[in-house]
Design a protein around this motif. Structure first.
Motif, mmCIF file in Angstrom:
data_model
loop_
_atom_site.group_PDB
_atom_site.id
_atom_site.type_symbol
_atom_site.label_atom_id
_atom_site.label_comp_id
_atom_site.label_asym_id
_atom_site.label_seq_id
_atom_site.Cartn_x
_atom_site.Cartn_y
_atom_site.Cartn_z
ATOM 1 N N ALA A 326 0.833 -1.207 0.000
ATOM 2 C CA ALA A 326 0.000 0.000 0.000
ATOM 3 C C ALA A 326 0.864 1.251 0.000
ATOM 4 O O ALA A 326 0.554 2.248 -0.673
ATOM 5 C CB ALA A 326 -0.927 -0.007 1.214
ATOM 6 N N LEU A 327 1.990 1.218 0.731
ATOM 7 C CA LEU A 327 2.887 2.374 0.784
ATOM 8 C C LEU A 327 3.611 2.566 -0.545
ATOM 9 O O LEU A 327 3.900 3.697 -0.954
ATOM 10 C CB LEU A 327 3.890 2.216 1.928
ATOM 11 N N VAL A 328 3.888 1.451 -1.239
ATOM 12 C CA VAL A 328 4.471 1.550 -2.585
ATOM 13 C C VAL A 328 3.437 2.142 -3.551
ATOM 14 O O VAL A 328 3.744 3.022 -4.365
ATOM 15 C CB VAL A 328 4.939 0.169 -3.083
ATOM 16 N N ASP A 329 2.176 1.682 -3.416
ATOM 17 C CA ASP A 329 1.108 2.121 -4.327
ATOM 18 C C ASP A 329 0.840 3.617 -4.213
ATOM 19 O O ASP A 329 0.479 4.270 -5.210
ATOM 20 C CB ASP A 329 -0.187 1.344 -4.044
ATOM 21 N N ILE A 347 3.271 8.488 10.205
ATOM 22 C CA ILE A 347 2.892 9.064 8.905
ATOM 23 C C ILE A 347 2.536 7.947 7.930
ATOM 24 O O ILE A 347 1.562 8.042 7.173
ATOM 25 C CB ILE A 347 4.031 9.942 8.332
ATOM 26 N N GLU A 348 3.309 6.850 7.963
ATOM 27 C CA GLU A 348 3.009 5.707 7.097
ATOM 28 C C GLU A 348 1.692 5.037 7.513
ATOM 29 O O GLU A 348 0.900 4.606 6.659
ATOM 30 C CB GLU A 348 4.143 4.678 7.136
ATOM 31 N N VAL A 349 1.462 4.948 8.820
ATOM 32 C CA VAL A 349 0.194 4.366 9.300
ATOM 33 C C VAL A 349 -0.981 5.186 8.781
ATOM 34 O O VAL A 349 -1.991 4.644 8.307
ATOM 35 C CB VAL A 349 0.186 4.299 10.847
ATOM 36 N N GLN A 350 -0.844 6.498 8.826
ATOM 37 C CA GLN A 350 -1.883 7.381 8.297
ATOM 38 C C GLN A 350 -2.126 7.109 6.814
ATOM 39 O O GLN A 350 -3.279 7.009 6.361
ATOM 40 C CB GLN A 350 -1.466 8.839 8.494
ATOM 41 N N ALA A 351 -1.040 6.962 6.036
ATOM 42 C CA ALA A 351 -1.162 6.741 4.590
ATOM 43 C C ALA A 351 -1.830 5.405 4.280
ATOM 44 O O ALA A 351 -2.675 5.316 3.371
ATOM 45 C CB ALA A 351 0.222 6.805 3.936
ATOM 46 N N VAL A 352 -1.479 4.357 5.025
ATOM 47 C CA VAL A 352 -2.054 3.024 4.776
ATOM 48 C C VAL A 352 -3.540 3.003 5.126
ATOM 49 O O VAL A 352 -4.355 2.428 4.390
ATOM 50 C CB VAL A 352 -1.290 1.941 5.565
ATOM 51 N N LEU A 353 -3.928 3.613 6.234
ATOM 52 C CA LEU A 353 -5.345 3.659 6.604
ATOM 53 C C LEU A 353 -6.165 4.350 5.524
ATOM 54 O O LEU A 353 -7.284 3.917 5.186
ATOM 55 C CB LEU A 353 -5.521 4.390 7.940
ATOM 56 N N ASN A 354 -5.627 5.398 4.952
ATOM 57 C CA ASN A 354 -6.328 6.118 3.890
ATOM 58 C C ASN A 354 -6.390 5.294 2.611
ATOM 59 O O ASN A 354 -7.427 5.225 1.948
ATOM 60 C CB ASN A 354 -5.640 7.458 3.626
ATOM 61 N N GLN A 355 -5.276 4.616 2.272
ATOM 62 C CA GLN A 355 -5.194 3.848 1.042
ATOM 63 C C GLN A 355 -6.065 2.594 1.085
ATOM 64 O O GLN A 355 -6.783 2.285 0.134
ATOM 65 C CB GLN A 355 -3.733 3.474 0.757
ATOM 66 N N LEU A 356 -6.017 1.844 2.182
ATOM 67 C CA LEU A 356 -6.712 0.547 2.253
ATOM 68 C C LEU A 356 -8.147 0.665 2.755
ATOM 69 O O LEU A 356 -9.013 -0.095 2.326
ATOM 70 C CB LEU A 356 -5.934 -0.426 3.142
ATOM 71 N N THR A 388 -11.450 5.619 18.506
ATOM 72 C CA THR A 388 -10.575 4.661 17.815
ATOM 73 C C THR A 388 -9.246 4.501 18.565
ATOM 74 O O THR A 388 -8.809 5.420 19.263
ATOM 75 C CB THR A 388 -10.265 5.151 16.385
ATOM 76 N N PRO A 389 -8.580 3.347 18.409
ATOM 77 C CA PRO A 389 -7.226 3.208 18.976
ATOM 78 C C PRO A 389 -6.274 4.201 18.317
ATOM 79 O O PRO A 389 -6.419 4.533 17.138
ATOM 80 C CB PRO A 389 -6.848 1.761 18.632
ATOM 81 N N ILE A 390 -5.275 4.649 19.078
ATOM 82 C CA ILE A 390 -4.279 5.606 18.581
ATOM 83 C C ILE A 390 -2.935 4.900 18.452
ATOM 84 O O ILE A 390 -2.526 4.158 19.346
ATOM 85 C CB ILE A 390 -4.136 6.790 19.559
ATOM 86 N N MET A 391 -2.239 5.125 17.340
ATOM 87 C CA MET A 391 -0.884 4.619 17.195
ATOM 88 C C MET A 391 0.076 5.748 17.563
ATOM 89 O O MET A 391 -0.074 6.884 17.106
ATOM 90 C CB MET A 391 -0.626 4.149 15.762
ATOM 91 N N ILE A 392 1.049 5.450 18.422
ATOM 92 C CA ILE A 392 2.054 6.436 18.812
ATOM 93 C C ILE A 392 3.438 5.868 18.514
ATOM 94 O O ILE A 392 3.758 4.739 18.887
ATOM 95 C CB ILE A 392 1.932 6.843 20.297
ATOM 96 N N LEU A 453 1.756 10.986 16.924
ATOM 97 C CA LEU A 453 0.569 10.182 17.211
ATOM 98 C C LEU A 453 -0.358 10.208 16.012
ATOM 99 O O LEU A 453 -0.639 11.282 15.457
ATOM 100 C CB LEU A 453 -0.184 10.709 18.443
ATOM 101 N N CYS A 454 -0.829 9.038 15.605
ATOM 102 C CA CYS A 454 -1.800 8.932 14.511
ATOM 103 C C CYS A 454 -3.174 8.668 15.133
ATOM 104 O O CYS A 454 -3.396 7.629 15.756
ATOM 105 C CB CYS A 454 -1.408 7.805 13.560
ATOM 106 N N LEU A 455 -4.088 9.635 14.964
ATOM 107 C CA LEU A 455 -5.425 9.554 15.550
ATOM 108 C C LEU A 455 -6.443 9.311 14.431
ATOM 109 O O LEU A 455 -6.891 10.256 13.762
ATOM 110 C CB LEU A 455 -5.772 10.850 16.295
ATOM 111 N N PRO A 456 -6.817 8.047 14.169
ATOM 112 C CA PRO A 456 -7.774 7.752 13.087
ATOM 113 C C PRO A 456 -9.139 8.375 13.379
ATOM 114 O O PRO A 456 -9.619 8.355 14.513
ATOM 115 C CB PRO A 456 -7.859 6.216 13.097
#
Length: 462
Positions: A326-329, A347-356, A388-392, A453-456
């Motif tokens: 997904a990050l390559v895409d 930042i990558e977690v944010q990008a993957v959540l948006n992409q997938l 939602t759970p938060i990634m830090i 922190l990534c807050l979905p």
């Protein structure tokens, strides 16, 4: 909580359609449902307690066997008749008898059956032969009803309510069948249970099996109006159906391990935590050796499981390679990144959540760990509004924040942490006793390291 009484069993639906006229077909179907209703309301209706010798005839003045069971027996006393796996003897299966209360004491499962034996003289059979074209509809209705009882409820009280629930469910199945009828094709009714916010509790809804959630939005909107629920949360999507405590999850992951923890006590403090269900994803699961580099991937998987189990997506939790792809895409990484052991961050977690998943996220930047202690209001607001759970991520470590205990007056704060660095088995006691899921103070964070922190953000859909 009391005891949940659940009855399941098949009712055979057999209907002959002698005409293709819509009204006549609907009448024939309704007559068949009326016959099934009369069966459920008759003295031949039998409810058997699973894994026990207890059998109850609810329409025969709640007659039961063994004799010790009477209409005034408390519902919770049925547990002592249920044999658990632990009570089986080694080797030959022992006879069912009174034992200790089941560890899964919150649910009593019943089988719905009908007496086949008739008493008294039977009339001589009469055979007649008629030549005509007709359609014969035959299917099995999967009855599944629940009632929640209190510690003072008797069998008489509960089984009267069960019969009402069975009657209501048949009426709902008839309504659904006629509504979704296409020609002479019928869709099988699918009963599902949903646990709504108190005081509404556990409710049962009948959906047409095989029809995806995307085509049932109108029905869900009607249910939200009926139960006075907000229209920005998918309470009635299939993924949100109630999981009974005595049924293990088939995928083997632990759900919501934080629920067994004791909340920290803060002066004038409140607890704000994740809303809904998630799976605990950590190192070394799924035959994936990611110890030392996969913590952010695992935190992302936990977040994805939340969106899946709340019904926001039907997509399975992504693997490490799917996350990398997904990050390559999206152009964030080179093709060689797929299959590597490279770390990812917020930042990558944010990008993957948006992409997938099509999920947007907010990023909170903290220049040093000591500043996290002052973020109580923002974190509390996130769990109140988004849930939602938060990634830090900070330095080389990633964690999942599931909640905060925060005092608005003193500013004192504790963090509910789910640690993806755990490498052991799915042992809830070890995970909570050893702090892999637990409440942590501000000193848990590296005071000088920076954190993202990534807050979905939860989609506002029904």
């Amino acid at each position: 909580m009391g005891t949940i009484i659940r009855v399941r069993g098949p009712l055979e639906f057999k209907c002959q359609l002698d005409s293709t006229d819509v009204r006549l077909m609907q009448r024939a179907i309704s007559r068949t449902f009326e016959m099934l209703l009369s069966q459920v309301k008759s003295e031949s209706c039998v409810l058997a307690v699973c894994d026990s010798p207890v059998i109850i005839w609810p329409k025969k003045s709640v007659y039961a066997t063994p004799e010790e069971i009477t209409p005034s027996t408390l519902c919770e006393d049925l547990h002592q008749w249920i044999q658990t796996d632990e009570q089986e003897t080694v080797g030959k299966r022992s006879a069912k008898k009174k034992g200790k209360k089941s560890s899964a004491a919150s649910v009593v499962n019943l089988r719905l059956m009908m007496e086949a034996t008739k008493t008294g003289p039977l009339p001589a059979p009469i055979l007649s032969r008629t030549a005509q074209n007709s359609h014969f509809l035959s299917t099995t209705l999967p009855m599944d009803c629940v009632v929640r009882t209190t510690s003072s409820d008797t069998i008489k009280d509960a089984f009267e309510r069960l019969l009402e629930a069975l009657t209501h469910q048949l009426c709902e199945m008839e309504k659904m069948t006629l509504q979704h009828m296409k020609g002479t094709t019928l869709l099988i009714p699918e009963p599902l249970h949903f646990l709504l916010p108190e005081p509404k509790g556990l409710v049962t809804v009948v959906y047409p099996a095989g029809v995806p959630d995307s085509q049932l939005e109108t029905q869900r909107k009607e249910l939200h109006q009926q139960f006075e629920l907000p229209d920005d949360w998918p309470y009635f999507r299939r993924a949100n159906s109630y999981h009974f405590p005595n049924e293990p999850y088939k995928d083997g992951y632990l759900r919501n391990p934080h629920l067994v923890l004791t909340h920290p006590t803060l002066d004038n403090g409140k607890v704000y935590s994740v809303q809904g269900i998630y799976s605990y994803h950590h190192y070394m699961q799924d035959h994936m050796e990611d110890n030392g580099w996969g913590c952010a991937y695992r935190s992302l998987q936990t977040i994805c499981s939340w969106f899946q189990q709340q019904g926001y997506t039907e997509r399975a939790v992504p693997t490490h390679k799917e996350i990398q792809q997904a990050l390559v895409d999206v152009g964030d990484k080179q093709a060689s990144f797929v299959g590597s052991r490279q770390w990812i961050g917020s930042i990558e977690v944010q990008a993957v959540l948006n992409q997938l998943l099509g999920v947007t996220s907010k990023i909170m930047f903290v220049s040093q760990g000591s500043e996290l202690a002052s973020k109580g209001r923002e974190l509390a607001n996130h769990f109140l509004t988004e849930g939602t759970p938060i990634m830090i991520g900070g330095g080389v470590l990633a964690h999942t924040i599931l909640g905060v205990a925060w005092s608005e007056t003193s500013g004192e704060i504790r963090y509910l942490i789910l640690d993806p660095h755990y490498t052991g088995a799915e042992d809830l006691q070890v995970i909570t006793d050893k702090g892999w899921c637990g409440w942590k103070g501000p000193d848990f964070w590296d005071q000088t390291a920076y954190y993202n922190l990534c807050l979905p953000q939860r989609p506002k859909v029904i």
